[in-house]
Motif scaffolding. Structure first.
Motif, PDB file in Angstrom:
ATOM      1  N   MET A 102       0.849  -1.174   0.000  1.00 34.66           N
ATOM      2  CA  MET A 102       0.000   0.000   0.000  1.00 34.66           C
ATOM      3  C   MET A 102       0.894   1.238   0.000  1.00 34.66           C
ATOM      4  O   MET A 102       1.885   1.293   0.712  1.00 34.66           O
ATOM      5  N   ILE A 103       0.523   2.216  -0.820  1.00 37.62           N
ATOM      6  CA  ILE A 103       1.271   3.467  -0.901  1.00 37.62           C
ATOM      7  C   ILE A 103       0.358   4.637  -0.548  1.00 37.62           C
ATOM      8  O   ILE A 103      -0.860   4.505  -0.551  1.00 37.62           O
ATOM      9  N   LYS A 104       0.963   5.767  -0.260  1.00 34.30           N
ATOM     10  CA  LYS A 104       0.217   6.995   0.046  1.00 34.30           C
ATOM     11  C   LYS A 104       0.814   8.124  -0.782  1.00 34.30           C
ATOM     12  O   LYS A 104       2.023   8.370  -0.722  1.00 34.30           O
ATOM     13  N   VAL A 105      -0.031   8.802  -1.585  1.00 34.91           N
ATOM     14  CA  VAL A 105       0.424   9.922  -2.407  1.00 34.91           C
ATOM     15  C   VAL A 105      -0.579  11.071  -2.332  1.00 34.91           C
ATOM     16  O   VAL A 105      -1.756  10.863  -2.043  1.00 34.91           O
ATOM     17  N   SER A 106      -0.108  12.279  -2.604  1.00 39.66           N
ATOM     18  CA  SER A 106      -0.981  13.443  -2.728  1.00 39.66           C
ATOM     19  C   SER A 106      -1.318  13.622  -4.199  1.00 39.66           C
ATOM     20  O   SER A 106      -0.454  13.500  -5.066  1.00 39.66           O
ATOM     21  N   VAL A 107      -2.589  13.904  -4.453  1.00 36.99           N
ATOM     22  CA  VAL A 107      -3.073  14.078  -5.824  1.00 36.99           C
ATOM     23  C   VAL A 107      -3.809  15.408  -5.907  1.00 36.99           C
ATOM     24  O   VAL A 107      -4.621  15.726  -5.044  1.00 36.99           O
ATOM     25  N   GLU A 108      -3.495  16.173  -6.943  1.00 40.82           N
ATOM     26  CA  GLU A 108      -4.211  17.423  -7.194  1.00 40.82           C
ATOM     27  C   GLU A 108      -5.406  17.119  -8.084  1.00 40.82           C
ATOM     28  O   GLU A 108      -5.284  16.416  -9.085  1.00 40.82           O
ATOM     29  N   VAL A 109      -6.572  17.654  -7.711  1.00 39.32           N
ATOM     30  CA  VAL A 109      -7.799  17.486  -8.477  1.00 39.32           C
ATOM     31  C   VAL A 109      -8.163  18.854  -9.029  1.00 39.32           C
ATOM     32  O   VAL A 109      -8.238  19.829  -8.284  1.00 39.32           O
ATOM     33  N   ARG A 110      -8.398  18.923 -10.349  1.00 40.90           N
ATOM     34  CA  ARG A 110      -8.722  20.203 -10.998  1.00 40.90           C
ATOM     35  C   ARG A 110      -9.983  20.075 -11.833  1.00 40.90           C
ATOM     36  O   ARG A 110     -10.168  19.093 -12.541  1.00 40.90           O
ATOM     37  N   ALA A 131      -3.450   3.543  -1.923  1.00 43.62           N
ATOM     38  CA  ALA A 131      -3.811   2.582  -2.965  1.00 43.62           C
ATOM     39  C   ALA A 131      -2.684   1.578  -3.152  1.00 43.62           C
ATOM     40  O   ALA A 131      -1.611   1.710  -2.567  1.00 43.62           O
ATOM     41  N   GLN A 132      -2.927   0.606  -4.022  1.00 44.07           N
ATOM     42  CA  GLN A 132      -1.935  -0.431  -4.306  1.00 44.07           C
ATOM     43  C   GLN A 132      -0.809   0.079  -5.213  1.00 44.07           C
ATOM     44  O   GLN A 132       0.276  -0.474  -5.220  1.00 44.07           O
ATOM     45  N   SER A 133      -1.076   1.134  -5.995  1.00 42.64           N
ATOM     46  CA  SER A 133      -0.064   1.695  -6.903  1.00 42.64           C
ATOM     47  C   SER A 133      -0.417   3.146  -7.197  1.00 42.64           C
ATOM     48  O   SER A 133      -1.532   3.607  -6.908  1.00 42.64           O
ATOM     49  N   ILE A 134       0.507   3.862  -7.808  1.00 41.35           N
ATOM     50  CA  ILE A 134       0.253   5.247  -8.200  1.00 41.35           C
ATOM     51  C   ILE A 134      -0.849   5.288  -9.253  1.00 41.35           C
ATOM     52  O   ILE A 134      -1.749   6.123  -9.194  1.00 41.35           O
ATOM     53  N   GLU A 135      -0.806   4.372 -10.199  1.00 39.95           N
ATOM     54  CA  GLU A 135      -1.832   4.300 -11.240  1.00 39.95           C
ATOM     55  C   GLU A 135      -3.220   4.094 -10.623  1.00 39.95           C
ATOM     56  O   GLU A 135      -4.184   4.739 -11.010  1.00 39.95           O
ATOM     57  N   ARG A 136      -3.316   3.207  -9.636  1.00 35.54           N
ATOM     58  CA  ARG A 136      -4.586   2.942  -8.959  1.00 35.54           C
ATOM     59  C   ARG A 136      -5.041   4.182  -8.176  1.00 35.54           C
ATOM     60  O   ARG A 136      -6.232   4.490  -8.129  1.00 35.54           O
ATOM     61  N   ALA A 137      -4.116   4.911  -7.590  1.00 40.69           N
ATOM     62  CA  ALA A 137      -4.460   6.122  -6.852  1.00 40.69           C
ATOM     63  C   ALA A 137      -5.112   7.145  -7.773  1.00 40.69           C
ATOM     64  O   ALA A 137      -6.149   7.726  -7.433  1.00 40.69           O
ATOM     65  N   VAL A 138      -4.539   7.373  -8.927  1.00 37.83           N
ATOM     66  CA  VAL A 138      -5.101   8.323  -9.892  1.00 37.83           C
ATOM     67  C   VAL A 138      -6.469   7.828 -10.371  1.00 37.83           C
ATOM     68  O   VAL A 138      -7.416   8.607 -10.506  1.00 37.83           O
ATOM     69  N   SER A 139      -6.600   6.528 -10.578  1.00 40.18           N
ATOM     70  CA  SER A 139      -7.866   5.947 -11.004  1.00 40.18           C
ATOM     71  C   SER A 139      -8.957   6.140  -9.947  1.00 40.18           C
ATOM     72  O   SER A 139     -10.097   6.488 -10.277  1.00 40.18           O
ATOM     73  N   LEU A 140      -8.616   5.960  -8.682  1.00 38.81           N
ATOM     74  CA  LEU A 140      -9.579   6.170  -7.599  1.00 38.81           C
ATOM     75  C   LEU A 140     -10.067   7.610  -7.563  1.00 38.81           C
ATOM     76  O   LEU A 140     -11.263   7.877  -7.400  1.00 38.81           O
ATOM     77  N   GLN A 161      -9.598  16.610 -13.674  1.00 37.78           N
ATOM     78  CA  GLN A 161      -8.264  16.099 -13.979  1.00 37.78           C
ATOM     79  C   GLN A 161      -7.569  15.772 -12.666  1.00 37.78           C
ATOM     80  O   GLN A 161      -7.649  16.540 -11.699  1.00 37.78           O
ATOM     81  N   ALA A 162      -6.882  14.635 -12.619  1.00 36.44           N
ATOM     82  CA  ALA A 162      -6.140  14.231 -11.427  1.00 36.44           C
ATOM     83  C   ALA A 162      -4.682  14.033 -11.810  1.00 36.44           C
ATOM     84  O   ALA A 162      -4.375  13.427 -12.828  1.00 36.44           O
ATOM     85  N   ARG A 163      -3.783  14.583 -10.962  1.00 31.64           N
ATOM     86  CA  ARG A 163      -2.346  14.377 -11.214  1.00 31.64           C
ATOM     87  C   ARG A 163      -1.626  14.231  -9.882  1.00 31.64           C
ATOM     88  O   ARG A 163      -1.938  14.915  -8.902  1.00 31.64           O
ATOM     89  N   VAL A 164      -0.672  13.331  -9.872  1.00 30.55           N
ATOM     90  CA  VAL A 164       0.127  13.089  -8.670  1.00 30.55           C
ATOM     91  C   VAL A 164       1.046  14.279  -8.456  1.00 30.55           C
ATOM     92  O   VAL A 164       1.635  14.810  -9.400  1.00 30.55           O
ATOM     93  N   LEU A 165       1.161  14.704  -7.213  1.00 31.82           N
ATOM     94  CA  LEU A 165       2.040  15.816  -6.867  1.00 31.82           C
ATOM     95  C   LEU A 165       3.424  15.281  -6.497  1.00 31.82           C
ATOM     96  O   LEU A 165       3.541  14.352  -5.699  1.00 31.82           O
ATOM     97  N   PRO A 191      -8.176   0.401   4.083  1.00 30.35           N
ATOM     98  CA  PRO A 191      -8.929  -0.611   3.339  1.00 30.35           C
ATOM     99  C   PRO A 191      -8.161  -1.084   2.109  1.00 30.35           C
ATOM    100  O   PRO A 191      -7.464  -0.298   1.475  1.00 30.35           O
ATOM    101  N   ALA A 192      -8.297  -2.357   1.774  1.00 36.96           N
ATOM    102  CA  ALA A 192      -7.570  -2.936   0.644  1.00 36.96           C
ATOM    103  C   ALA A 192      -7.949  -2.278  -0.676  1.00 36.96           C
ATOM    104  O   ALA A 192      -7.155  -2.236  -1.593  1.00 36.96           O
ATOM    105  N   SER A 193      -9.159  -1.737  -0.787  1.00 35.33           N
ATOM    106  CA  SER A 193      -9.602  -1.141  -2.044  1.00 35.33           C
ATOM    107  C   SER A 193      -9.077   0.271  -2.244  1.00 35.33           C
ATOM    108  O   SER A 193      -9.208   0.835  -3.309  1.00 35.33           O
ATOM    109  N   GLY A 194      -8.493   0.879  -1.216  1.00 34.30           N
ATOM    110  CA  GLY A 194      -7.957   2.228  -1.319  1.00 34.30           C
ATOM    111  C   GLY A 194      -8.840   3.248  -0.629  1.00 34.30           C
ATOM    112  O   GLY A 194      -9.982   2.977  -0.284  1.00 34.30           O
ATOM    113  N   MET A 195      -8.291   4.436  -0.435  1.00 36.80           N
ATOM    114  CA  MET A 195      -9.023   5.490   0.262  1.00 36.80           C
ATOM    115  C   MET A 195      -8.592   6.839  -0.271  1.00 36.80           C
ATOM    116  O   MET A 195      -7.413   7.048  -0.541  1.00 36.80           O
ATOM    117  N   VAL A 196      -9.557   7.760  -0.418  1.00 38.03           N
ATOM    118  CA  VAL A 196      -9.293   9.114  -0.875  1.00 38.03           C
ATOM    119  C   VAL A 196      -9.825  10.064   0.190  1.00 38.03           C
ATOM    120  O   VAL A 196     -11.000  10.023   0.535  1.00 38.03           O
TER     121      VAL A 196
END
Length: 74
Positions: free
Chosen positions: A1-9, A21-30, A39-43, A59-64
């Motif tokens: 599990m990873i934790k990243v900040s994502v900008e939402v525009r 989430a399980q990956s950076i790609e999954r984080a952006v998808s969530l 638009q979502a982009r990893v910071l 949670p295994a499914s991820g959290m925002v």
């Protein structure tokens, strides 16, 4: 599990969320699923100490969650 900040525009707003989430790609998808039409982009840079979030139960499914600045968090 990873934790990243994502900008939402969108045309009307811009804000940050923290995503576990399980990956950076999954984080952006969530984020894209939670905020359709935005638009979502990893910071970057990603903080290495916070990137691997295995210490915190998530949670295994991820959290925002909205990102709260440390000053406002108290």
């Amino acid at each position: 599990m990873i934790k990243v900040s994502v900008e939402v525009r969108s045309e009307a707003a811009r804000f940050k969320v923290v995503v576990w989430a399980q990956s950076i790609e999954r984080a952006v998808s969530l984020v894209s699923t939670r905020y359709p039409g935005c638009q979502a982009r990893v910071l970057f840079p990603i903080e290495p100490e916070a990137f691997f979030a295995n210490k915190d139960p998530v949670p295994a499914s991820g959290m925002v969650l909205p990102e709260v600045p440390e000053k406002a968090a108290g």
